[in-house]
Structure formats: C-alpha cells, structure tokens
Design a protein around this motif. Sequence first.
Motif, PDB file in Angstrom:
ATOM      1  N   ASP A 178     -28.821  26.631 -16.184  1.00 25.48           N
ATOM      2  CA  ASP A 178     -28.528  27.893 -15.527  1.00 25.48           C
ATOM      3  C   ASP A 178     -29.610  28.244 -14.514  1.00 25.48           C
ATOM      4  O   ASP A 178     -30.487  27.434 -14.201  1.00 25.48           O
ATOM      5  CB  ASP A 178     -28.366  29.007 -16.566  1.00 25.48           C
ATOM      6  CG  ASP A 178     -29.630  29.197 -17.397  1.00 25.48           C
ATOM      7  OD1 ASP A 178     -30.609  28.455 -17.164  1.00 25.48           O
ATOM      8  OD2 ASP A 178     -29.638  30.072 -18.274  1.00 25.48           O
ATOM      9  N   GLU A 179     -29.556  29.488 -13.984  1.00 28.35           N
ATOM     10  CA  GLU A 179     -30.485  29.896 -12.942  1.00 28.35           C
ATOM     11  C   GLU A 179     -31.920  29.954 -13.430  1.00 28.35           C
ATOM     12  O   GLU A 179     -32.855  29.761 -12.651  1.00 28.35           O
ATOM     13  CB  GLU A 179     -30.075  31.276 -12.390  1.00 28.35           C
ATOM     14  CG  GLU A 179     -28.727  31.310 -11.677  1.00 28.35           C
ATOM     15  CD  GLU A 179     -27.574  31.424 -12.651  1.00 28.35           C
ATOM     16  OE1 GLU A 179     -27.847  31.456 -13.879  1.00 28.35           O
ATOM     17  OE2 GLU A 179     -26.417  31.484 -12.201  1.00 28.35           O
ATOM     18  N   SER A 185     -22.194  35.963 -16.564  1.00 28.62           N
ATOM     19  CA  SER A 185     -22.336  34.866 -15.610  1.00 28.62           C
ATOM     20  C   SER A 185     -22.402  35.421 -14.192  1.00 28.62           C
ATOM     21  O   SER A 185     -21.651  36.331 -13.824  1.00 28.62           O
ATOM     22  CB  SER A 185     -21.157  33.899 -15.736  1.00 28.62           C
ATOM     23  OG  SER A 185     -21.232  32.888 -14.749  1.00 28.62           O
ATOM     24  N   LYS A 186     -23.303  34.867 -13.369  1.00 27.43           N
ATOM     25  CA  LYS A 186     -23.450  35.294 -11.980  1.00 27.43           C
ATOM     26  C   LYS A 186     -22.467  34.593 -11.046  1.00 27.43           C
ATOM     27  O   LYS A 186     -22.297  35.023  -9.913  1.00 27.43           O
ATOM     28  CB  LYS A 186     -24.878  35.028 -11.502  1.00 27.43           C
ATOM     29  CG  LYS A 186     -25.923  35.805 -12.278  1.00 27.43           C
ATOM     30  CD  LYS A 186     -27.325  35.501 -11.760  1.00 27.43           C
ATOM     31  CE  LYS A 186     -28.377  36.277 -12.535  1.00 27.43           C
ATOM     32  NZ  LYS A 186     -29.761  35.994 -12.055  1.00 27.43           N
ATOM     33  N   ARG A 187     -21.828  33.516 -11.517  1.00 28.06           N
ATOM     34  CA  ARG A 187     -20.922  32.744 -10.664  1.00 28.06           C
ATOM     35  C   ARG A 187     -19.466  32.880 -11.076  1.00 28.06           C
ATOM     36  O   ARG A 187     -18.583  32.608 -10.276  1.00 28.06           O
ATOM     37  CB  ARG A 187     -21.320  31.267 -10.687  1.00 28.06           C
ATOM     38  CG  ARG A 187     -22.725  31.000 -10.195  1.00 28.06           C
ATOM     39  CD  ARG A 187     -23.048  29.517 -10.272  1.00 28.06           C
ATOM     40  NE  ARG A 187     -24.407  29.230  -9.811  1.00 28.06           N
ATOM     41  CZ  ARG A 187     -24.951  28.006  -9.815  1.00 28.06           C
ATOM     42  NH1 ARG A 187     -24.253  26.970 -10.253  1.00 28.06           N
ATOM     43  NH2 ARG A 187     -26.187  27.839  -9.387  1.00 28.06           N
ATOM     44  N   ARG A 201     -26.085  31.005 -24.087  1.00 27.05           N
ATOM     45  CA  ARG A 201     -27.216  30.159 -23.734  1.00 27.05           C
ATOM     46  C   ARG A 201     -28.375  30.401 -24.685  1.00 27.05           C
ATOM     47  O   ARG A 201     -28.414  31.390 -25.422  1.00 27.05           O
ATOM     48  CB  ARG A 201     -27.668  30.424 -22.303  1.00 27.05           C
ATOM     49  CG  ARG A 201     -28.308  31.780 -22.064  1.00 27.05           C
ATOM     50  CD  ARG A 201     -28.697  31.950 -20.599  1.00 27.05           C
ATOM     51  NE  ARG A 201     -29.382  33.201 -20.342  1.00 27.05           N
ATOM     52  CZ  ARG A 201     -30.708  33.356 -20.399  1.00 27.05           C
ATOM     53  NH1 ARG A 201     -31.473  32.339 -20.756  1.00 27.05           N
ATOM     54  NH2 ARG A 201     -31.265  34.523 -20.150  1.00 27.05           N
ATOM     55  N   PHE A 202     -29.329  29.486 -24.649  1.00 31.77           N
ATOM     56  CA  PHE A 202     -30.538  29.636 -25.439  1.00 31.77           C
ATOM     57  C   PHE A 202     -31.411  30.725 -24.815  1.00 31.77           C
ATOM     58  O   PHE A 202     -31.490  30.850 -23.589  1.00 31.77           O
ATOM     59  CB  PHE A 202     -31.313  28.318 -25.498  1.00 31.77           C
ATOM     60  CG  PHE A 202     -30.619  27.248 -26.301  1.00 31.77           C
ATOM     61  CD1 PHE A 202     -30.568  27.319 -27.682  1.00 31.77           C
ATOM     62  CD2 PHE A 202     -30.012  26.170 -25.678  1.00 31.77           C
ATOM     63  CE1 PHE A 202     -29.932  26.347 -28.420  1.00 31.77           C
ATOM     64  CE2 PHE A 202     -29.371  25.186 -26.402  1.00 31.77           C
ATOM     65  CZ  PHE A 202     -29.327  25.279 -27.783  1.00 31.77           C
ATOM     66  N   GLN A 253     -30.253  26.010 -20.747  1.00 32.45           N
ATOM     67  CA  GLN A 253     -28.916  25.458 -20.895  1.00 32.45           C
ATOM     68  C   GLN A 253     -27.962  26.560 -21.334  1.00 32.45           C
ATOM     69  O   GLN A 253     -28.288  27.372 -22.207  1.00 32.45           O
ATOM     70  CB  GLN A 253     -28.908  24.317 -21.907  1.00 32.45           C
ATOM     71  CG  GLN A 253     -29.462  23.015 -21.345  1.00 32.45           C
ATOM     72  CD  GLN A 253     -29.312  21.877 -22.335  1.00 32.45           C
ATOM     73  OE1 GLN A 253     -30.023  21.815 -23.313  1.00 32.45           O
ATOM     74  NE2 GLN A 253     -28.381  20.991 -22.066  1.00 32.45           N
ATOM     75  N   ALA A 254     -26.766  26.562 -20.737  1.00 38.58           N
ATOM     76  CA  ALA A 254     -25.777  27.594 -21.036  1.00 38.58           C
ATOM     77  C   ALA A 254     -24.385  27.010 -20.852  1.00 38.58           C
ATOM     78  O   ALA A 254     -24.203  25.978 -20.195  1.00 38.58           O
ATOM     79  CB  ALA A 254     -25.968  28.813 -20.130  1.00 38.58           C
ATOM     80  N   ILE A 255     -23.392  27.685 -21.448  1.00 41.14           N
ATOM     81  CA  ILE A 255     -22.009  27.259 -21.349  1.00 41.14           C
ATOM     82  C   ILE A 255     -21.132  28.509 -21.292  1.00 41.14           C
ATOM     83  O   ILE A 255     -21.457  29.545 -21.883  1.00 41.14           O
ATOM     84  CB  ILE A 255     -21.608  26.359 -22.540  1.00 41.14           C
ATOM     85  CG1 ILE A 255     -20.224  25.742 -22.325  1.00 41.14           C
ATOM     86  CG2 ILE A 255     -21.660  27.122 -23.841  1.00 41.14           C
ATOM     87  CD1 ILE A 255     -19.852  24.709 -23.380  1.00 41.14           C
TER      88      ILE A 255
END
Length: 404
Positions: free
Chosen positions: A121-122, A203-205, A212-213, A126-128
């Motif tokens: 991620d930004e 989410s920004k997108r 995410r962690f 790690q994220a999903i």
Amino acid sequence: MPRAILSSSSATTVAQQLSDLLQCFPAAAIGGVQWKTLLQKYEERYSTRLDIFSLGHETPLAASTMLLFDVLRLVNSEDGDNPIVAVEDEVALVPKPGSASSWPSLYQVLCTVVRENGTVDEEGGQAILVSQLKPLLQRMWHNTFDEASFGYLTEEGSSVKMRKMKHLLQALLRWRSQRLEWNGRSCRAMDEALRQELELVPSKRHNDLLLRFVSKVDAPLCASEVCICPTVSTDDDAAEVSLEISSRASTMSSAVQEELAALRAENEKLRCRNNMLESTVSYQDNFITAQLPENLFDNPYEPPPQVWHSASASPTASTVSHSGFSGSESGTPMGSGHVTPVPLQVGHPITLVPMGWFMGDRGIIPCGLVQQARAVFEQHRAIPNWFCSQQQITINVPRPDLEQ
C-alpha cells in the motif's frame, strides 16, 4: 408449553448440545461464559429444563466439568453455583463455520491471506481489499464460509447476526483486543495466531475498505506483541522461539522484496523506452534543421564546363540549323494552337556565336555584327507576321568569320 425434565439416559445428547451452544459464544475463546447464562440459553433454544440432579450431578461445577469434558477450559471455579466456562485454545483454532468461538482460526487465516495475497500500500505495508476476501477464505479457511450466515451470542446471551464482511472484520478485531487484554493462560499456538495486528482503513484508490497490517510485515515486534508471547524458561526454548520468529519475518519480507524487484524491472523498462524516444526526437530535429551547403548546385545561368572547353579548343563553333518547328522544316509548331504554320526558309545556315566571346576576357564582340543585324530589320518598316503571311521570307544572317 410445559418443559420436560431430562433423565440420565439423555446425558450424552445434553453434553453435545451444551458443547455446541458454548461454541456459539465468541467469549468462549476469550474470558469465558457464566454457567447460568449458558443454562438459560440452553432452555430457550431447546425448550427443555435442564435438571443436573437428575443427571447425577450435585453441583453446577460438577455438571459443567462432566458435560463439557471434551471442550472445557475452566476459567473460574470460585463460585461453585456459577462457574465461568470456556473452550480450549486448540478447539478454538479449528475452523468451524457454525462456531463463533473459532474466530481465532479465522483471524489467523486472515493474516495469512493478507501476507500472501495482499499488495504493497501507500505506506509500504501489505493490504488487501475487503471485497476480495470471501473467495480466499472459502479456499483457505472453510469451503462453506459465508459472512451473511455468521451469527454469535454475546456474553449476556443476546443473538447477533452478521450482514456484511466489514461487520465481521470489525468484530474479529474487537475480539482480538479483548483476548490480548485478558490476563489468563494462553497456549503458544493461540499467541502466534493473534501476534500480527490487522486494521480496517478506507482505500484511497477504490470505493472499498482495506484490511492491512498495522505495521510493516518485516518490522520487528512491538512491545505489546512481545508481552503476550509465552514465558521462556530454558535456553533451548529461547532459541526455538527466536528461530521461529526469524523464519516468519523472512517469509513475510520475501513478498515485499518480490514486489520491489518487479517495480524495479518495470522502471528499468520504462527508462529504456524513454531514452529511445528521446534519441528518436533528437535525430528528427537534427534532420529538419539541417541546411544544404551554399555551393551544392552550380549557377543555372552559368554555361556548363564543356562550353568553355569547346570554346578554348576551337574559336569557331559548329554550324547547326535551328527551326521553330519540331521534326522537318515545315512541321507543326511546338506550341499548342490551331493556326496553320507558314514554312520558313533560311538562306544561309545560322552560325552560333561561341559563348566564350561574351564571357570574361576571352574575346570581344566582332565589329559590325550589331550594325548588320540592325540593317536587316530596318529593311522592313513593320515586323513580319510569321503566322499570317503567305510569303516565304528569307533571312540572311552574316557569318562572323566572313566579317573578319
């Protein structure tokens, strides 16, 4: 409706029903459930009054110990009439869709899903996306997983039904925090399952939430995570725990390293393409701005070199006969038109004067040439009409060599 009183012959059925009911409480994997709450929910669900004396038990503590023997984790037995019961950590770590007490196993699989299928991620972690979790949980946790059918009982016995994935995830994060705040005994497998901390962020997108962690996967353990690890009593156990933590950290960092390697390769490809485009544009600019040399072509009004050569070799040019018509002497004029041509007869062949006589210092104009030509035209007061006159005109042009 009157409630039936159970006898000792149905003790096995009662034990199984109590075990299944206890696993409907998420608190059964945390701080436990009071016996009175469990007994009340049992009578409401099965419409039966549970008589422990008829089953051969003198106290509720003895009844809970015997009936929940397979899954029991006795949290508090100070009050014999209302003990606090829970399920063993090994039971809570077994995936079971109808059991809310198995949420630690679901949380552990979620950590694995984010680690193996998440993207960077930004913030470098790690994220999903939450919308991508259901098929992954059906494959990695249980094939019948469905967040819409997931329900549980609170510590007071109230029934709660899940509707969306984000509600389930919020409940999992809340239960993890409650388990970490609980100061009871924990096995190593449970501590390892709850070691990584997850969070839900927008989410920004995308129009979705990200799981995410909280910290980067390759970051060291924080103090709150270290305090829940089991106490190490010997050097061998300390070495084993250290090896396990280092191997897991290397596994988590490998995914980030692979992602960084892919990004570096993509940047290198884009850099090569950019250099190629810049070289092409530079070549086109040079080609457009290039100018021809100033003396690349000769002056069109300057005689060709062979004229100078022939003039220097022989002062007298060759004699040729020219006509204003193509083909024979009385042919068709070269210009387009419908006028009937008039034949032109030349008395003497026309001699071309060498061009060298008029160029530079190679010679001068012969004397009397201009006067003779003027006299020829002065014989006629009007200029002859070459296209309308029917009379043949003879023009005599003196030869320069005879004049000399």
